[in-house]
Design an enzyme around this catalytic site. Structure first.
Site, PDB file in Angstrom:
ATOM      1  N   LEU A  32       0.817  -1.215   0.000  1.00  0.00           N
ATOM      2  CA  LEU A  32       0.000   0.000   0.000  1.00  0.00           C
ATOM      3  C   LEU A  32       0.847   1.261   0.000  1.00  0.00           C
ATOM      4  O   LEU A  32       1.883   1.329   0.658  1.00  0.00           O
ATOM      5  CB  LEU A  32      -0.919   0.002   1.228  1.00  0.00           C
ATOM      6  CG  LEU A  32      -1.839  -1.219   1.364  1.00  0.00           C
ATOM      7  CD1 LEU A  32      -2.711  -1.082   2.618  1.00  0.00           C
ATOM      8  CD2 LEU A  32      -2.707  -1.424   0.133  1.00  0.00           C
ATOM      9  N   HIS A  33       0.376   2.260  -0.738  1.00  0.00           N
ATOM     10  CA  HIS A  33       1.031   3.572  -0.768  1.00  0.00           C
ATOM     11  C   HIS A  33      -0.036   4.626  -0.483  1.00  0.00           C
ATOM     12  O   HIS A  33      -1.219   4.286  -0.263  1.00  0.00           O
ATOM     13  CB  HIS A  33       1.717   3.801  -2.114  1.00  0.00           C
ATOM     14  CG  HIS A  33       0.844   3.510  -3.291  1.00  0.00           C
ATOM     15  ND1 HIS A  33      -0.219   4.299  -3.638  1.00  0.00           N
ATOM     16  CD2 HIS A  33       0.854   2.480  -4.181  1.00  0.00           C
ATOM     17  CE1 HIS A  33      -0.821   3.795  -4.696  1.00  0.00           C
ATOM     18  NE2 HIS A  33      -0.197   2.690  -5.046  1.00  0.00           N
ATOM     19  N   HIS A  36      -3.464   4.343  -2.134  1.00  0.00           N
ATOM     20  CA  HIS A  36      -4.419   3.419  -1.503  1.00  0.00           C
ATOM     21  C   HIS A  36      -5.029   4.063  -0.249  1.00  0.00           C
ATOM     22  O   HIS A  36      -6.225   3.937  -0.001  1.00  0.00           O
ATOM     23  CB  HIS A  36      -3.715   2.125  -1.055  1.00  0.00           C
ATOM     24  CG  HIS A  36      -3.225   1.267  -2.167  1.00  0.00           C
ATOM     25  ND1 HIS A  36      -1.882   1.049  -2.404  1.00  0.00           N
ATOM     26  CD2 HIS A  36      -3.891   0.541  -3.105  1.00  0.00           C
ATOM     27  CE1 HIS A  36      -1.749   0.232  -3.428  1.00  0.00           C
ATOM     28  NE2 HIS A  36      -2.947  -0.087  -3.882  1.00  0.00           N
TER      29      HIS A  36
END
Ligand code: PAF
Length: 282
Positions: A32-33, A36
């Site tokens: 996730l970044h 997201h």
């Protein structure tokens, strides 16, 4: 934050916690970044309860190396979701999603999956639609959140929802970018330093396209992009297309309709990246 890994535990959790509540769902493949997390934040704004899923779906990878090298950062992901205020996360195994007797549904996407990602990644959208449909069936959310970086994926999912006559809203969320303009992606983690620097040129070229349109014709703009990539030793262009935002079919002129989108896929080293930019012509 509740961590759930089986379909039966999730059903029980939703039965107890989602009754009379609006449920927002953010399906992901992890790593996730901030992009997201922006989907989680949007879902939290619009719903009482927010569930994220992390499942690296094997059926949407047309290349086994790509699947093997897909980043796995589950501990960091769980921390980021907790920090964002996500209520629950579903982390199923492949056997939970695809039990032995499960038959993946088939859809007809017309021309939507015959271009760009669909043309270059055979079977990819079949895999995406199959897993998203399965996840929707398990979670039964009122709203589901997807990023516009995967613009064609969004169109495919909307079509699947229509074909299945599902009562849920698909919420499209804008692309988030790094400081140098590179679209956020889980794959950015895999870029070698030289490729990472080069990857910033993708968005710069899209911005230049926006500047050139509509002064130059669609064909001239496409030729400019192709030339820029030919002269670039670090980035290999797979496709560059200017298409209609509504049906994803190639635009032959700017006056054909008002809402175009420039879509690009290229390799930075061995890593495949995609990006896009809306081009609204007045
Ligand atoms: O965009 C993604 O991360 C995936 O394609 C999705 C929608 C979670 C399906 O596996």
């Amino acid at each position: 934050m509740k961590i759930i890994s089986t379909v039966s535990d999730l059903s029980l959790f939703l039965k107890t916690n989602a009754k009379g509540q609006s449920l927002g769902f953010v399906p992901t493949m992890g790593a996730l970044h901030s992009g997201h997390i922006s989907l989680i934040e949007k879902a939290l704004e619009q719903n009482d309860l927010v569930l994220c899923s992390i499942f690296v779906n094997p059926t949407q990878f047309n290349n086994s190396d790509d699947l093997e090298q897909y980043p796995d950062r589950i501990q960091e992901d769980l921390k980021a979701l907790e920090k964002a205020g996500c209520h629950a996360v579903f982390t199923p195994t492949t056997a939970e999603i695809y039990p032995k007797d499960y038959a993946t549904k088939k859809y007809d996407f017309g021309l939507l999956d015959k271009v760009m990602e669909g043309e270059n990644r055979p079977g990819h959208f079949e895999g995406v639609a199959g897993v998203v449909s399965r996840l929707f069936d398990i979670v039964k959310p009122q709203k589901a959140y997807f990023g516009e970086k995967d613009f064609q994926q969004l169109a495919i999912i909307k079509s699947m929802v229509k074909q299945e006559q599902l009562k849920l809203e698909i919420v499209a969320c804008p692309i988030l970018r790094e400081a140098d303009g590179l679209a956020m992606s889980s794959r950015n983690l895999l870029l070698q330093p030289k490729s990472r620097i080069a990857a910033a040129r993708i968005y710069k070229r899209l911005l230049q396209v926006k500047k050139l349109a509509p002064k130059q014709s669609v064909a001239q703009v496409k030729a400019w992009v192709e030339r820029a990539f030919e002269e670039d030793n670090e980035l290999n262009l797979e496709y560059f297309e200017i298409v209609s935002q509504s049906d994803l079919q190639a635009s032959s002129s700017w006056s054909e309709h008002k809402e175009h989108i420039a879509c690009i896929a290229c390799y930075a080293g061995s890593i495949r990246l995609i990006d896009n930019l809306f081009l609204e012509i007045n």
